[in-house]
Design a protein around this motif. Structure first.
Motif, mmCIF file in Angstrom:
data_model
loop_
_atom_site.group_PDB
_atom_site.id
_atom_site.type_symbol
_atom_site.label_atom_id
_atom_site.label_comp_id
_atom_site.label_asym_id
_atom_site.label_seq_id
_atom_site.Cartn_x
_atom_site.Cartn_y
_atom_site.Cartn_z
ATOM 1 N N CYS A 1 -7.557 -0.497 -6.792
ATOM 2 C CA CYS A 1 -6.231 -0.447 -6.162
ATOM 3 C C CYS A 1 -5.128 -0.738 -7.186
ATOM 4 O O CYS A 1 -5.076 -1.822 -7.758
ATOM 5 C CB CYS A 1 -6.141 -1.454 -5.010
ATOM 6 S SG CYS A 1 -4.487 -1.492 -4.285
ATOM 7 N N PRO A 2 -4.222 0.231 -7.422
ATOM 8 C CA PRO A 2 -3.172 0.015 -8.427
ATOM 9 C C PRO A 2 -2.217 -1.099 -8.032
ATOM 10 O O PRO A 2 -1.515 -1.648 -8.871
ATOM 11 C CB PRO A 2 -2.427 1.351 -8.478
ATOM 12 C CG PRO A 2 -3.211 2.316 -7.674
ATOM 13 C CD PRO A 2 -4.112 1.544 -6.771
ATOM 14 N N CYS B 1 -8.455 3.934 -3.345
ATOM 15 C CA CYS B 1 -9.537 3.105 -2.781
ATOM 16 C C CYS B 1 -10.530 3.955 -1.990
ATOM 17 O O CYS B 1 -11.730 3.677 -1.983
ATOM 18 C CB CYS B 1 -8.974 1.977 -1.929
ATOM 19 S SG CYS B 1 -7.933 2.516 -0.572
ATOM 20 N N ALA C 1 -7.939 1.320 2.896
ATOM 21 C CA ALA C 1 -6.478 1.170 3.077
ATOM 22 C C ALA C 1 -6.083 1.091 4.551
ATOM 23 O O ALA C 1 -5.342 0.169 4.941
ATOM 24 C CB ALA C 1 -5.734 2.305 2.371
ATOM 25 N N CYS D 1 0.847 -1.209 0.000
ATOM 26 C CA CYS D 1 0.000 0.000 0.000
ATOM 27 C C CYS D 1 0.875 1.248 0.000
ATOM 28 O O CYS D 1 1.799 1.368 0.790
ATOM 29 C CB CYS D 1 -0.929 0.011 1.210
ATOM 30 S SG CYS D 1 -1.925 1.517 1.274
ATOM 31 N N MET D 2 0.562 2.182 -0.895
ATOM 32 C CA MET D 2 1.363 3.419 -1.014
ATOM 33 C C MET D 2 0.535 4.634 -0.615
ATOM 34 O O MET D 2 0.876 5.755 -0.995
ATOM 35 C CB MET D 2 1.905 3.555 -2.440
ATOM 36 C CG MET D 2 0.822 3.460 -3.495
ATOM 37 S SD MET D 2 1.497 3.516 -5.148
ATOM 38 C CE MET D 2 0.016 3.188 -6.104
ATOM 39 N N THR D 3 -0.560 4.403 0.133
ATOM 40 C CA THR D 3 -1.451 5.493 0.602
ATOM 41 C C THR D 3 -1.827 6.459 -0.530
ATOM 42 O O THR D 3 -1.871 7.675 -0.321
ATOM 43 C CB THR D 3 -0.823 6.281 1.785
ATOM 44 O OG1 THR D 3 0.441 6.783 1.404
ATOM 45 C CG2 THR D 3 -0.689 5.426 3.020
ATOM 46 N N CYS D 4 -2.088 5.898 -1.698
ATOM 47 C CA CYS D 4 -2.430 6.754 -2.843
ATOM 48 C C CYS D 4 -3.833 7.340 -2.714
ATOM 49 O O CYS D 4 -4.141 8.366 -3.307
ATOM 50 C CB CYS D 4 -2.299 5.976 -4.141
ATOM 51 S SG CYS D 4 -3.515 4.658 -4.358
ATOM 52 N N GLY D 5 -4.689 6.663 -1.964
ATOM 53 C CA GLY D 5 -6.045 7.185 -1.750
ATOM 54 C C GLY D 5 -7.058 6.777 -2.809
ATOM 55 O O GLY D 5 -8.226 7.163 -2.725
ATOM 56 N N LEU E 1 -8.140 -5.951 -0.721
ATOM 57 C CA LEU E 1 -8.759 -5.138 0.337
ATOM 58 C C LEU E 1 -10.012 -5.778 0.911
ATOM 59 O O LEU E 1 -10.236 -5.755 2.128
ATOM 60 C CB LEU E 1 -9.090 -3.749 -0.225
ATOM 61 C CG LEU E 1 -7.859 -2.916 -0.595
ATOM 62 C CD1 LEU E 1 -8.228 -1.770 -1.504
ATOM 63 C CD2 LEU E 1 -7.180 -2.407 0.654
HETATM 64 FE FE1 SF4 Z 1 -3.258 1.514 -0.685
HETATM 65 FE FE2 SF4 Z 1 -5.802 2.017 -1.350
HETATM 66 FE FE3 SF4 Z 1 -3.822 2.989 -2.883
HETATM 67 FE FE4 SF4 Z 1 -4.365 0.341 -2.863
HETATM 68 S S1 SF4 Z 1 -5.717 1.999 -3.587
HETATM 69 S S2 SF4 Z 1 -2.353 1.301 -2.754
HETATM 70 S S3 SF4 Z 1 -4.931 0.044 -0.711
HETATM 71 S S4 SF4 Z 1 -4.293 3.522 -0.717
#
Ligand code: SF4
Length: 250
Positions: A222-223, A161, A178, A155-159, A228
């Protein structure tokens, strides 16, 4: 003579959180193998819109450029994803770029993802160890467990999800998929399990796991392909067991 190829971008712009958003069109020269970041850099080099008017450079956030930091998340042709790993050649034109809607806009395509970091603090997504002296080797994890735990650790906390989840929005306190998945990751670790109850307590309260509506959008976007919904199902079981333990005082 063959006409020069170009790329048409429709970008949602906003000066700051309190200003109205507007759309601005840009046409930039095509080069093979461009990604969204290189298209935005092209605009920054010469910020002139499709009407030929001088404008301001589009603002976005990016760091690693290799889908690890999670900072270049934006909505690209209607889907939340990473600008660095989205190739122009694979997109339909015009390409629409919008900021994520779940997070407050800082400017143009740059948003404030503090919400997700605050949620990670709330669920204590770390292993508290005293680093002042050598604790020696930690307990070993079975290889099979390590393998799937590694998947959660991507998980890269991309947001993305949180953006895709209908239950995460400005009016709800739901922490989102996440941070929930990180609870499962840290509770799985033999050392992290020492604080398992604290993490479960954090997700059993307001904005926790019961706010999940099981729409399953998160796992689709989710990339990193993190499972999840499997994490959420496992945590549902864990929190139910924990509520029995709390009730019977064991
Ligand atoms: Fe993490 Fe959600 Fe981004 Fe997937 S989509 S990498 S779970 S923050």
């Amino acid at each position: 003579m063959e006409a020069k190829k170009s790329i048409r971008l429709l970008i949602t712009r906003q000066i700051d959180l309190h200003s109205p958003s507007y759309e601005e069109e840009f046409i930039i020269p095509y080069r093979p193998n461009m990604n969204i970041i290189s298209a935005l850099m092209e605009i920054r080099k010469n910020p002139v819109n499709a009407k030929g008017e001088k404008t301001t450079a589009v603002v976005w956030e990016s760091v690693c450029l290799e889908e690890v930091c999670g900072s270049c998340s934006m909505i690209i042709n209607g889907k939340p994803r990473q600008a660095c790993s989205t190739l122009i050649d694979k997109l339909e034109q015009p390409i629409r770029l919008e900021p994520l809607k779940t997070f407050p806009v800082i400017r143009d395509l740059m948003v404030d993802r503090e919400r997700i970091f605050e949620a990670l603090k709330k669920v204590r997504a770390w292993i508290p160890i005293d680093g002042t002296y050598d604790l020696g080797a930690g307990p070993r994890m079975p290889e099979k467990t390590r393998q799937w735990a590694y998947e959660l650790s991507k998980c890269m906390t991309c947001g993305c999800c949180l953006e895709a989840c209908p239950n995460v929005n400005q009016k709800s306190s739901f922490i989102g998929p996440a941070p929930l998945s990180q609870v499962r990751l840290f509770n799985t670790h033999p050392t992290g399990a020492m604080n398992k109850e604290e993490r479960l307590a954090a997700i059993m309260g307001t904005g926790g796991i019961t706010a999940c509506g099981n729409s399953q959008n998160c796992v689709e976007v989710c990339p990193k392909g993190i499972p999840l919904t499997t994490s959420i199902a496992a945590l549902n079981r864990e929190t139910t067991l924990q509520s029995f333990r709390n009730f019977f005082g064991s």
